[in-house]
Design a protein around this motif. Structure first.
Motif, PDB file in Angstrom:
ATOM      1  N   UNK A 140       0.835  -1.209   0.000  1.00  0.00           N
ATOM      2  CA  UNK A 140       0.000   0.000   0.000  1.00  0.00           C
ATOM      3  C   UNK A 140       0.868   1.256   0.000  1.00  0.00           C
ATOM      4  N   UNK A 141       1.918   1.261   0.811  1.00  0.00           N
ATOM      5  CA  UNK A 141       2.819   2.424   0.841  1.00  0.00           C
ATOM      6  C   UNK A 141       3.553   2.599  -0.483  1.00  0.00           C
ATOM      7  N   UNK A 142       3.988   1.497  -1.087  1.00  0.00           N
ATOM      8  CA  UNK A 142       4.648   1.576  -2.394  1.00  0.00           C
ATOM      9  C   UNK A 142       3.694   2.142  -3.445  1.00  0.00           C
ATOM     10  N   UNK A 143       2.446   1.678  -3.406  1.00  0.00           N
ATOM     11  CA  UNK A 143       1.455   2.186  -4.371  1.00  0.00           C
ATOM     12  C   UNK A 143       1.211   3.672  -4.153  1.00  0.00           C
ATOM     13  N   UNK A 144       1.044   4.084  -2.896  1.00  0.00           N
ATOM     14  CA  UNK A 144       0.817   5.504  -2.606  1.00  0.00           C
ATOM     15  C   UNK A 144       1.996   6.357  -3.061  1.00  0.00           C
ATOM     16  N   UNK A 145       3.208   5.886  -2.763  1.00  0.00           N
ATOM     17  CA  UNK A 145       4.414   6.618  -3.172  1.00  0.00           C
ATOM     18  C   UNK A 145       4.523   6.673  -4.687  1.00  0.00           C
ATOM     19  N   UNK A 146       4.288   5.554  -5.330  1.00  0.00           N
ATOM     20  CA  UNK A 146       4.376   5.492  -6.789  1.00  0.00           C
ATOM     21  C   UNK A 146       3.334   6.406  -7.426  1.00  0.00           C
ATOM     22  N   UNK A 147       2.105   6.390  -6.903  1.00  0.00           N
ATOM     23  CA  UNK A 147       1.047   7.251  -7.445  1.00  0.00           C
ATOM     24  C   UNK A 147       1.397   8.726  -7.260  1.00  0.00           C
ATOM     25  N   UNK A 148       1.938   9.076  -6.078  1.00  0.00           N
ATOM     26  CA  UNK A 148       2.300  10.465  -5.806  1.00  0.00           C
ATOM     27  C   UNK A 148       3.422  10.929  -6.742  1.00  0.00           C
TER      28      UNK A 148
END
Length: 152
Positions: A140-148
């Motif tokens: 979830x953190x990787x996805x949030x970081x990647x999306x940002x």
């Protein structure tokens, strides 16, 4: 809870953990980012170790043939990931798929922990559930970081 019920629960956990292993390996093949590839391969190895522990628990309960493969649903999910990557060609799609798969795994482990498991089995399942939660948070953190990062 009788032995057969415990084995059935463990086999469900083996299947979902095999799905996790295969899913993370598939994800590593699909992403472009080398750090994501490495992370996914590490998570796949963690799932593989979890499978081995669960299979050994089944054998300790007197069953010589624990589950050996993932589920049909897991195979379908990996196929969906492959199709979506061809259509979207971005790592966010893979991360979203991994996050959804980890949510499904959380549900399976939660249901297992709601059962009256032998104490030794419960300890193993609880430990693996806690590791799964770490995987989920990581993805979830990787996805949030990647999306940002993509938005900037």
């Amino acid at each position: 809870m009788n032995n057969d019920d415990t084995v059935a629960i463990l086999n469900d956990l083996i299947e979902i953990s095999k799905d996790g292993e295969e899913g993370f390996r598939t994800s590593a093949e699909l992403v472009n980012d080398e750090n994501l590839k490495k992370t996914f391969l590490e998570r796949a190895e963690g799932c593989k170790k979890a499978v081995t522990v669960l299979q050994n628990k089944v054998k300790e309960l007197g069953v010589n043939y624990p589950a050996q493969s993932g589920s049909v649903l897991g195979s379908l999910h990996r196929g969906w990931l492959n199709i979506n990557m061809v259509l979207s060609d971005n790592d966010s799609t893979v991360l979203e798929g991994c996050e959804r798969a980890e949510e499904v795994a959380k549900d399976v482990y939660t249901k297992a922990l709601e059962q009256e498991l032998p104490e030794e089995v419960r300890r193993v399942v609880q430990h693996q559930y806690e590791e799964l939660l770490k995987n989920y948070e990581l993805v979830r953190n990787l996805r949030n970081t990647h999306d940002a990062t993509r938005k900037n």
